[in-house]
Scaffold this motif. Structure first.
Motif, PDB file in Angstrom:
ATOM      1  N   PRO A 131       0.924  -1.255   0.086  1.00  0.00           N
ATOM      2  CA  PRO A 131      -0.133  -0.039  -0.018  1.00  0.00           C
ATOM      3  C   PRO A 131       0.715   1.197   0.202  1.00  0.00           C
ATOM      4  CG  PRO A 131       0.146  -0.859   2.318  1.00  0.00           C
ATOM      5  CD  PRO A 131       0.881  -1.770   1.268  1.00  0.00           C
ATOM      6  N   PHE A 132       0.510   2.332  -0.851  1.00  0.00           N
ATOM      7  CA  PHE A 132       1.161   3.524  -0.916  1.00  0.00           C
ATOM      8  C   PHE A 132      -0.002   4.557  -0.991  1.00  0.00           C
ATOM      9  CE2 PHE A 132       4.338   0.445  -2.869  1.00  0.00           C
ATOM     10  CZ  PHE A 132       5.298   0.876  -2.006  1.00  0.00           C
ATOM     11  N   SER A 133       0.307   5.696  -0.080  1.00  0.00           N
ATOM     12  CA  SER A 133      -0.460   6.828  -0.339  1.00  0.00           C
ATOM     13  C   SER A 133      -0.040   7.697  -1.460  1.00  0.00           C
ATOM     14  CB  SER A 133      -0.614   7.435   1.033  1.00  0.00           C
ATOM     15  OG  SER A 133      -1.273   7.000   1.961  1.00  0.00           O
ATOM     16  N   LEU A 134      -1.207   8.374  -2.069  1.00  0.00           N
ATOM     17  CA  LEU A 134      -0.702   9.432  -3.148  1.00  0.00           C
ATOM     18  C   LEU A 134       0.040  10.783  -2.254  1.00  0.00           C
ATOM     19  CD1 LEU A 134      -3.916   9.961  -5.091  1.00  0.00           C
ATOM     20  CD2 LEU A 134      -1.968   8.390  -5.707  1.00  0.00           C
ATOM     21  N   SER A 135       1.123  11.054  -2.957  1.00  0.00           N
ATOM     22  CA  SER A 135       1.746  12.155  -2.655  1.00  0.00           C
ATOM     23  C   SER A 135       1.557  13.371  -3.009  1.00  0.00           C
ATOM     24  CB  SER A 135       3.318  11.750  -2.208  1.00  0.00           C
ATOM     25  OG  SER A 135       3.866  11.802  -3.734  1.00  0.00           O
ATOM     26  N   ALA A 136       0.738  13.369  -4.147  1.00  0.00           N
ATOM     27  CA  ALA A 136       0.148  14.782  -4.636  1.00  0.00           C
ATOM     28  C   ALA A 136      -1.072  14.246  -5.079  1.00  0.00           C
ATOM     29  CB  ALA A 136       1.343  15.108  -5.897  1.00  0.00           C
ATOM     30  N   ALA A 137      -1.915  15.562  -5.427  1.00  0.00           N
ATOM     31  CA  ALA A 137      -3.047  15.316  -5.902  1.00  0.00           C
ATOM     32  C   ALA A 137      -3.219  14.825  -7.106  1.00  0.00           C
ATOM     33  CB  ALA A 137      -4.032  16.733  -5.526  1.00  0.00           C
ATOM     34  N   PRO A 138      -4.143  14.002  -7.665  1.00  0.00           N
ATOM     35  CA  PRO A 138      -3.948  13.343  -9.241  1.00  0.00           C
ATOM     36  C   PRO A 138      -4.435  14.572 -10.111  1.00  0.00           C
ATOM     37  CG  PRO A 138      -5.923  12.717  -7.986  1.00  0.00           C
ATOM     38  CD  PRO A 138      -5.053  13.412  -6.999  1.00  0.00           C
ATOM     39  N   ASP A 139      -3.629  14.679 -11.281  1.00  0.00           N
ATOM     40  CA  ASP A 139      -3.970  15.900 -12.216  1.00  0.00           C
ATOM     41  C   ASP A 139      -4.473  15.470 -13.432  1.00  0.00           C
ATOM     42  OD1 ASP A 139      -1.677  14.531 -13.417  1.00  0.00           O
ATOM     43  OD2 ASP A 139      -0.298  15.976 -13.298  1.00  0.00           O
ATOM     44  N   GLY A 140      -5.031  14.130 -13.544  1.00  0.00           N
ATOM     45  CA  GLY A 140      -5.676  13.699 -14.795  1.00  0.00           C
ATOM     46  C   GLY A 140      -4.489  13.017 -15.650  1.00  0.00           C
ATOM     47  N   HIS A 141      -3.395  13.269 -15.524  1.00  0.00           N
ATOM     48  CA  HIS A 141      -2.211  12.778 -16.455  1.00  0.00           C
ATOM     49  C   HIS A 141      -1.261  11.570 -15.833  1.00  0.00           C
ATOM     50  CE1 HIS A 141      -3.267  15.991 -19.227  1.00  0.00           C
ATOM     51  NE2 HIS A 141      -3.031  16.732 -18.045  1.00  0.00           N
ATOM     52  N   ARG A 142      -1.031  11.887 -14.339  1.00  0.00           N
ATOM     53  CA  ARG A 142      -0.425  10.668 -13.804  1.00  0.00           C
ATOM     54  C   ARG A 142      -0.822  10.877 -12.006  1.00  0.00           C
ATOM     55  NH1 ARG A 142       5.763  13.281 -14.412  1.00  0.00           N
ATOM     56  NH2 ARG A 142       5.296  15.253 -13.407  1.00  0.00           N
ATOM     57  N   LEU A 143      -0.307   9.575 -11.457  1.00  0.00           N
ATOM     58  CA  LEU A 143      -0.299   9.668 -10.209  1.00  0.00           C
ATOM     59  C   LEU A 143       0.857   9.658  -9.412  1.00  0.00           C
ATOM     60  CD1 LEU A 143      -2.758   6.545 -10.055  1.00  0.00           C
ATOM     61  CD2 LEU A 143      -3.412   8.935  -9.952  1.00  0.00           C
ATOM     62  N   ARG A 144       1.224  10.063  -8.279  1.00  0.00           N
ATOM     63  CA  ARG A 144       2.582  10.088  -7.428  1.00  0.00           C
ATOM     64  C   ARG A 144       2.387   9.564  -6.216  1.00  0.00           C
ATOM     65  NH1 ARG A 144       5.952  15.473  -5.770  1.00  0.00           N
ATOM     66  NH2 ARG A 144       4.682  15.380  -4.057  1.00  0.00           N
ATOM     67  N   VAL A 145       3.334   8.386  -6.058  1.00  0.00           N
ATOM     68  CA  VAL A 145       3.424   7.671  -4.743  1.00  0.00           C
ATOM     69  C   VAL A 145       4.999   8.289  -4.396  1.00  0.00           C
ATOM     70  CG1 VAL A 145       1.773   6.010  -4.950  1.00  0.00           C
ATOM     71  CG2 VAL A 145       4.041   5.596  -5.643  1.00  0.00           C
ATOM     72  N   THR A 146       5.213   8.173  -3.074  1.00  0.00           N
ATOM     73  CA  THR A 146       6.668   8.377  -2.617  1.00  0.00           C
ATOM     74  C   THR A 146       6.907   7.456  -1.505  1.00  0.00           C
ATOM     75  OG1 THR A 146       6.217  10.723  -2.916  1.00  0.00           O
ATOM     76  CG2 THR A 146       8.135  10.058  -1.530  1.00  0.00           C
ATOM     77  N   VAL A 147       7.883   6.638  -1.657  1.00  0.00           N
ATOM     78  CA  VAL A 147       8.344   5.664  -1.059  1.00  0.00           C
ATOM     79  C   VAL A 147       9.810   5.813  -0.158  1.00  0.00           C
ATOM     80  CG1 VAL A 147       8.998   3.126  -1.249  1.00  0.00           C
ATOM     81  CG2 VAL A 147       7.562   4.330  -2.730  1.00  0.00           C
ATOM     82  N   LYS A 148       9.805   5.282   0.933  1.00  0.00           N
ATOM     83  CA  LYS A 148      10.867   5.264   1.675  1.00  0.00           C
ATOM     84  C   LYS A 148      11.722   4.008   1.850  1.00  0.00           C
ATOM     85  CE  LYS A 148      12.919   7.056   5.851  1.00  0.00           C
ATOM     86  NZ  LYS A 148      12.737   7.861   7.239  1.00  0.00           N
ATOM     87  N   ALA A 149      12.757   3.838   1.719  1.00  0.00           N
ATOM     88  CA  ALA A 149      13.565   2.456   1.785  1.00  0.00           C
ATOM     89  C   ALA A 149      13.448   1.970   3.195  1.00  0.00           C
ATOM     90  CB  ALA A 149      15.072   2.902   1.047  1.00  0.00           C
ATOM     91  N   LEU A 150      12.580   1.150   3.377  1.00  0.00           N
ATOM     92  CA  LEU A 150      12.434   0.511   4.763  1.00  0.00           C
ATOM     93  C   LEU A 150      12.530  -0.820   4.765  1.00  0.00           C
ATOM     94  CD1 LEU A 150       9.121   2.403   6.079  1.00  0.00           C
ATOM     95  CD2 LEU A 150      11.634   2.931   6.738  1.00  0.00           C
ATOM     96  N   GLY A 151      12.301  -1.622   3.616  1.00  0.00           N
ATOM     97  CA  GLY A 151      12.673  -3.080   3.563  1.00  0.00           C
ATOM     98  C   GLY A 151      13.066  -3.423   2.231  1.00  0.00           C
TER      99      GLY A 151
END
Length: 454
Positions: A272-292
């Motif tokens: 599971p990953f949360s969106l890190s920016a509101a969707p703009d109709g062109h792409r989605l952005r998720v942001t991942v921290k190296a935890l595993g």
């Protein structure tokens, strides 16, 4: 040390958060208790009159029925059809109840049938003399194993991948226990059997739809692929996902997606990953921290990699708020949904962002700009032990509390009791700050969590 506290006027024409959605929190408890009653009625009709004469066996039967019912409910919860705030609370509580009812069912049934024999002898009689009971014991062992690995103290010590794959055995354990329930229970006959088959059939159908069918449909329609990879900090990476007809994929800031990156090492697991920016109709952005292992591997995921998307999920959205004013609290990588939500929050929103050091702040430039454009107040809370040193201060040099205690929150955010609070961060901190928010006068229904880690 200088930190920026940014405020500014709300721009004309920017979206406002809508009114809070109508509450339906009464509906699911009503369905739950109604289903429990329907599960017990056949026992009451067929065997209830014998309870006084043989209370041990009667208690064991009731516990077994309730355990079977709760296992089906847990499967429905695992399909993520409910609001995730309810899901996180119910899944945790019902897991403990399942364990308790299974224990009572086994112990009381064994003691009640023993009739002077040893418990070991009676257990062997069950295993070799009753059809499907061996399968039921195996299924019970699997369900208990899953319950134990969900205890926070144990879960924290496990790799996520191990925990994830162990939980898939819930379906096998349930199938074995269900066969025992349907095949040998004298209380589940006729219309009662139809009820149980419909209950477990519903759970299976929802699981297949939400976890397999719908993700395949989304992949076919949108063709999700990694479109860009941006290094935010040495251990934090943003992954942009594009595809076809992206405006038709409905997802709100604050929601999360289960993503399966189709690489050689990662295709077999979803995270599971949360969106890190509101969707703009062109792409989605998720942001991942190296935890595993998985998240470390995603730091170098290739552009063009296919992505299977499941969701969106979650009610951690602007539409969930009931008050005009908002406080958002983020810690560490918990800033990701808060950053997305800030794009939809009203003027006067306060954002508290806790990080170990200034170098670990993610989205610093974006957050500062959003605070100015959205008329928000943004305060960075840095640990004194961080590599940049110093006590936490805001832009005006005022000291802020080292810990997010009730008195500190009340000083930092006047009128906190009249705000909705959005909170995201490590689970231990979330639980601690939630208690402090209650002490500060914030009502439970106004505290919103991003619960996918549960």
């Amino acid at each position: 040390m200088a930190h920026t506290e940014v405020t500014g006027p709300d721009p004309a024409g920017r979206p406002r958060a809508g009114k809070a959605r109508a509450s339906t929190t009464w509906l699911w408890p009503a369905i739950f208790w109604g289903g429990a009653a329907m599960a017990l009625v056949p026992w009451a009709v067929r065997s209830g009159h014998r309870f006084a004469a043989d209370p041990l066996i009667g208690t064991g039967r009731v516990a077994g029925i309730l355990a079977g019912y709760l296992i089906a409910v847990q499967l429905i919860l695992m399909s993520r059809v409910l609001d995730t705030r309810l899901l996180s609370v119910w899944h945790r509580r019902l897991g403990a109840a399942v364990f308790a009812f299974i224990t009572v069912h086994i112990v009381f049934s064994t003691v009640g049938h023993a009739a002077g024999r040893s418990l070991a002898d009676q257990t062997l009689r069950f295993l070799y003399g009753y059809p499907w009971l061996l399968a039921a014991y195996v299924g019970t062992a699997l369900i208990v194993m899953i319950g134990l690995t969900s205890i926070r103290a144990i879960k924290r010590r496990m790799r996520y991948e191990t925990w994830y794959y162990l939980h898939l055995y819930a379906y096998l354990g349930t199938a074995l226990a269900f066969a025992h329930t349907i095949m040998i229970s004298t209380d589940i006959k006729g219309i009662a059997r139809v009820f149980w088959i419909a209950l477990y059939g519903t759970a299976l159908t929802l699981a297949v739809w939400r976890r397999i069918v719908r993700p395949v449909m989304l992949a076919t329609r949108h063709g999700f692929r990694v479109s860009d990879v941006v290094q935010e900090t040495p251990d934090v990476t943003s992954i942009h996902i594009g595809g076809r007809r992206m405006r038709e994929f409905r997802v709100e800031p604050g929601q999360f997606l289960w993503l399966r990156f189709l690489t050689r090492n990662d295709w077999g697991q979803a995270h599971p990953f949360s969106l890190s920016a509101a969707p703009d109709g062109h792409r989605l952005r998720v942001t991942v921290k190296a935890l595993g292992d998985h998240t470390r591997g995603l730091q170098e995921v290739a552009v063009g990699t296919r992505v299977v998307v499941e969701g969106p999920y979650g009610s951690f959205t602007a539409g969930s708020r009931a008050n005009k004013d908002v406080l958002m609290i983020a810690a560490g990588i918990g800033i990701t949904p808060i950053r997305a939500l800030l794009e939809e929050m009203p003027p006067g929103t306060v954002v508290l962002y806790r990080a170990r050091s200034e170098s670990e702040i993610v989205f610093r430039d974006e957050l500062d700009e959003l605070a100015r454009s959205r008329g928000a107040r943004l305060v960075y809370l840095l640990d004194g032990a961080g590599q940049d040193g110093g006590a936490p201060v805001d832009a005006d040099g005022r000291r802020v509390p080292e810990e997010l205690t009730a008195p500190g929150l009340a000083r930092l955010v006047p009128g906190i009791g009249d705000r909705d609070v959005y909170l995201c961060g490590p689970p231990d901190l979330v639980h601690r700050v939630t208690a402090e928010l209650r002490r500060a006068g914030v009502r439970d229904r106004h505290i919103h969590h991003d619960p996918f880690e549960l």
